[in-house]
Design an enzyme around this catalytic site. Structure first.
Site, mmCIF file in Angstrom:
data_model
loop_
_atom_site.group_PDB
_atom_site.id
_atom_site.type_symbol
_atom_site.label_atom_id
_atom_site.label_comp_id
_atom_site.label_asym_id
_atom_site.label_seq_id
_atom_site.Cartn_x
_atom_site.Cartn_y
_atom_site.Cartn_z
ATOM 1 N N ARG A 1 0.733 -1.041 0.178
ATOM 2 C CA ARG A 1 0.079 -0.029 0.022
ATOM 3 C C ARG A 1 0.836 1.124 -0.006
ATOM 4 O O ARG A 1 0.602 2.110 -0.794
ATOM 5 C CB ARG A 1 -0.808 0.185 1.279
ATOM 6 C CG ARG A 1 -2.230 -0.499 1.177
ATOM 7 C CD ARG A 1 -2.350 -0.939 2.467
ATOM 8 N NE ARG A 1 -1.994 -2.117 2.893
ATOM 9 C CZ ARG A 1 -2.414 -3.083 2.573
ATOM 10 N NH1 ARG A 1 -3.503 -3.717 2.226
ATOM 11 N NH2 ARG A 1 -1.664 -4.486 2.843
ATOM 12 N N THR A 2 1.724 1.377 1.020
ATOM 13 C CA THR A 2 2.402 2.655 1.442
ATOM 14 C C THR A 2 3.164 2.910 0.082
ATOM 15 O O THR A 2 3.387 4.230 -0.609
ATOM 16 C CB THR A 2 3.113 2.580 2.416
ATOM 17 O OG1 THR A 2 2.367 2.318 3.475
ATOM 18 C CG2 THR A 2 3.762 4.107 2.843
ATOM 19 N N LYS B 1 24.188 -5.375 -0.548
ATOM 20 C CA LYS B 1 25.781 -5.845 -0.937
ATOM 21 C C LYS B 1 26.521 -5.428 0.361
ATOM 22 O O LYS B 1 27.785 -5.238 0.337
ATOM 23 C CB LYS B 1 26.205 -5.541 -2.162
ATOM 24 C CG LYS B 1 25.489 -5.956 -3.379
ATOM 25 C CD LYS B 1 26.255 -5.147 -4.570
ATOM 26 C CE LYS B 1 25.554 -5.519 -5.988
ATOM 27 N NZ LYS B 1 26.122 -4.673 -6.915
ATOM 28 N N ARG C 1 11.049 4.121 4.145
ATOM 29 C CA ARG C 1 10.720 3.068 4.998
ATOM 30 C C ARG C 1 11.998 2.104 5.429
ATOM 31 O O ARG C 1 12.664 1.649 4.867
ATOM 32 C CB ARG C 1 9.783 2.167 4.491
ATOM 33 C CG ARG C 1 9.498 1.072 5.477
ATOM 34 C CD ARG C 1 8.017 0.244 4.983
ATOM 35 N NE ARG C 1 7.000 1.107 5.290
ATOM 36 C CZ ARG C 1 5.602 0.728 5.161
ATOM 37 N NH1 ARG C 1 5.526 -0.710 4.833
ATOM 38 N NH2 ARG C 1 4.612 1.349 5.565
ATOM 39 N N HIS D 1 4.500 6.253 11.589
ATOM 40 C CA HIS D 1 4.271 6.046 10.181
ATOM 41 C C HIS D 1 3.083 7.302 9.994
ATOM 42 O O HIS D 1 1.868 7.244 9.920
ATOM 43 C CB HIS D 1 3.461 4.784 9.956
ATOM 44 C CG HIS D 1 3.371 4.343 8.877
ATOM 45 N ND1 HIS D 1 3.391 5.283 7.663
ATOM 46 C CD2 HIS D 1 2.488 3.108 8.189
ATOM 47 C CE1 HIS D 1 3.086 4.553 6.317
ATOM 48 N NE2 HIS D 1 2.535 3.454 6.785
HETATM 49 N N1 ASP Z 1 1.200 -1.048 6.618
HETATM 50 C C1 ASP Z 1 1.615 -0.598 7.980
HETATM 51 C C2 ASP Z 1 2.762 -0.384 8.467
HETATM 52 O O1 ASP Z 1 3.716 -0.344 7.537
HETATM 53 C C3 ASP Z 1 0.819 -1.611 9.105
HETATM 54 C C4 ASP Z 1 1.192 -2.994 9.171
HETATM 55 O O2 ASP Z 1 2.337 -3.245 8.573
HETATM 56 O O3 ASP Z 1 0.746 -3.685 10.042
HETATM 57 O O4 ASP Z 1 3.335 0.091 9.319
#
Ligand code: ASP
Length: 311
Positions: A55-56, A83, A105, A133
């Protein structure tokens, strides 16, 4: 707005309202046949993901593309990070190419803050370890406001694996900032240590008892059981977790029909949320996903196009 979005603490209530107003306009773009605005033409956005994401990452990518930016995805698997290149070398290399924003991330809490001190580009924290987040919390609050109106004084229950959840941390910060009443619910083993002090300071409640909290909730947010971050046994069995803390069909019956059910995804159906709840008319799960694109467009727009620019 500040230069980076690392934490909900970077935003004032005014900033949040501005973002939501812009997101509402961006939301309309989603329903057009030609989904393109020229706002970020000529800008380059890199999505740098050291953890898996559906999603993100795609949401930030679509958001950038609909604003006409050039967006590029780099995943740790398949990059030089695998690497043995250090995070600093990786981001300095990418920054040297002249990027305008870095959406990142990383499994380490604080990674986005660290990177923001190394590069000139705007940094957006798309999840740092168990810390924060912020774009998720923004899209959650935006979705809830569209469903139930202003959140001031409304009661939001956040239920599940709090210990490993950056979503919960950002949500508590944002929802309390917007004046909502928040109760967080988890089994004792998944209640973060030291939460009592934070709850007292920030003004939210904690509970071990889902059934006591649900009847009084105006909105429910279920969290994923994050098995990949668990090293030991936090609960005896999946079945016991569901009986104690899952949003089961029986518990769904306790909620009013207009109480939205949110989940940041990915969902463990049958564990923290029953299919009946995930697919119920009152479930907001897919709305969260579509709101996610609009809210991320608003974030990128305000970080990159600046305060003066009008959508
Ligand atoms: N997608 C969200 C996160 O990356 C929640 C999860 O992974 O549970 O934090």
């Amino acid at each position: 707005m500040k230069k980076h979005l690392l934490s909900i603490d970077d935003l004032s209530v005014d900033d949040v309202e501005t973002l939501f107003a812009t997101a509402a306009e961006m939301h309309d773009v989603q329903h057009r046949q030609v989904k393109k605005l020229p706002a970020l033409r000529g800008r380059t956005i890199i999505n740098l993901f050291f953890e898996d994401s559906t999603r993100t990452r795609s949401s930030f990518e679509i958001a950038g593309k609909w604003l006409s930016a050039d967006t590029i995805n780099i995943a740790a698997k398949g990059s030089s990070a695998s690497k043995g290149e250090s995070l600093r070398d990786t981001v300095l290399t990418i920054a040297a190419m002249g990027v305008d924003a870095l959406v990142m991330r990383h499994p380490a809490s604080g990674a986005a803050l660290q990177v923001s001190q190394w590069v000139d580009a705007a940094v957006v924290n798309a999840g740092d370890g168990t810390h924060e987040h912020p774009s998720q919390a923004l899209l959650d609050a935006y979705t809830l406001q569209r469903r139930i109106g202003p959140l001031e004084g409304r009661h939001v229950a956040i239920i599940g694996d709090l210990t490993h959840s950056r979503v919960f941390r950002s949500n508590v910060l944002l929802l309390t900032k917007l004046g909502a009443r928040v109760t967080v619910v988890a089994p004792p083993t998944l209640m973060p240590s030291g939460i009592a002090a934070w709850a007292a300071e920030a003004g939210f409640a904690t509970s071990y008892d889902v059934d006591a909290v649900l009847p009084d909730a105006d909105a429910v947010m279920m969290l994923r059981v994050q098995r990949e971050r668990m090293s030991g046994g936090y609960f005896p069995s999946a079945r016991e977790y569901t009986v104690g803390y899952g949003l089961t069909r029986d518990r769904l019956g306790v909620l009013g029909p207009d109480v939205p059910i949110c989940h940041p995804g990915p969902m463990n159906r049958g564990l923290e949320i029953a299919a009946d709840a995930a697919d119920a008319a009152q479930s907001a799960v897919l709305e969260q996903v579509s709101a996610g694109v609009a809210v991320r467009m608003a974030i990128l727009y305000h970080l990159l196009a600046g305060e003066e620019a009008q959508p």
